[in-house]
Design an enzyme around this catalytic site. Sequence first.
Site, short mmCIF file in Angstrom:
data_model
loop_
_atom_site.label_atom_id
_atom_site.label_comp_id
_atom_site.label_asym_id
_atom_site.label_seq_id
_atom_site.Cartn_x
_atom_site.Cartn_y
_atom_site.Cartn_z
N HIS A 182 0.78 -1.21 0.03
CA HIS A 182 -0.01 -0.11 0.05
C HIS A 182 0.86 1.40 0.07
CE1 HIS A 182 -3.28 2.78 1.00
NE2 HIS A 182 -4.09 1.64 0.63
N ASP B 224 -8.08 -5.61 0.02
CA ASP B 224 -8.35 -6.38 -1.06
C ASP B 224 -8.23 -8.01 -0.78
OD1 ASP B 224 -9.58 -4.53 -2.49
OD2 ASP B 224 -8.01 -3.79 -3.32
#
Length: 430
Positions: free
Chosen positions: A307, A364
């Site tokens: 991320h 996710d």
Amino acid sequence: MENTAELKLEGKIYKLPVIEGTEHERAVDISSLRNDSGYITLDDSYGNTGSCRSQITFIDGEKGILRYRGIPIEELAERSTFIEVAHLIVMGKLPSSAELRRFSELLTENEMLHEDMKYHFEGFSASAHPMAILSAMINAASCFYPELLTSETMRTHFEVEAARLLSKVRTIAAFAYRKSLGLPIIYPRPDYKYTANFLHMLFSLPFKDYELKPEMVRALDLIFLLHADHEQNCSTATVRMVASSRANLFASAAAGVCALWGPLHGGANQAVLEMLTEIHRSGDDGSRFIAAAKDKQSGKRLMGFGHRVYKNYDPRAKIIKRACDEVLEKLHVQDPLLDIAKHLEEAALKDPYFVERKLYPNVDFYSGIIMRAIGIPIEMFTVIFAIGRMPGWIANFKEVMEDPQSRIYRPRQIYTGPPLNHYVPIKERH
Ligand code: ACO
């Protein structure tokens, strides 16, 4: 703390204001630098650039903190619902009972699409990706509500317009899915709440309503809630960019959908499931895939890992991993992909490549397994993300619209193309 920074350029000192946020995050305000010195700042991919001041969401990526309007995501996930959180994000506060009732009524009043919009759906091929349909239809919806095009309406009827978009996006998404299967459209039911209604429109048959399981409704509601906002990510920054030109709410949100679609952003949830399926099909336990993900030549990445902001466990991933275990157990689903995902996570968290780069599972990584257990097809995963993210986009749009200082977003660049040269007639070119 010192509230100015000094920058020395060509022997001259420029004093730049230091700005501090609510949580003591600090920034050097360079907005006057170009006018004063002729220099711009260069920050490829905006890794270190604050593009706005915002009151919506706070993230501390080092500590793994996420808060909507100051409230920790863990508390909201545990005790709230998507619609309550949507009100919190869009209207700026948790709703009272009366406010929640009014907001829910507005959602119900706005859940239908103009009948003429049905003909637009017919123009798409059956193989069209639902994200393409979603973006096109959100934009098309503005043609049916011309009042949306005025910023005056946005100011005077914002709650109605926000509810309209939040409600219609769910109907559009369900219609897009039915279209992709060549199935007749199922209309929303006014007696159903937001998430139950979406599942009803996705899965009911013309003469037989889909049997709603409370654990499925809750799990999907949680997925929406966890995605509701995430400060200046690629799609939200896109929405703000488009809004800054004074485009209307539907046009700005449609642009957000396009930005979200890519596999490095919202499209990662689809990519994770494709990756897990591929690993399962090839008989790999994940080890071969991890080796490939570490090899830059392979073109592979461990999808659902890493991320830009979180350099610690994504707090949403922790919540969703727990929910994934619970839902699968309650629904008595045994999914080999969950075992592969857990093995991949365990192996990656021990592997120096991922440890050194601070790559952890993101939201996710497990959400796709829950959606699969609910029966949602892979192509709809990113659409679910888009529905969830709508409150964040709307709230960010509102901040841009309401900011009296807001100017059109217009970054600068450093030109690296050819120097001045001149037009050569075609016959003389080599
Ligand atoms: N698998 C393998 N290596 C990775 C991964 C990954 N998932 N993510 C990053 N890396 C490596 C990069 O190759 C790079 O290595 P290097 O320093 O040796 O060159 C290093 O880690 C830093 O990566 P960047 O790409 O510079 O990180 P950036 O902040 O630009 O990208 C992103 C973040 C796009 C999320 C990236 O981690 C990624 O591609 N992840 C997989 C896709 C994904 O899950 N996206 C969803 C993001 S969350 C969301 O949108 C809801």
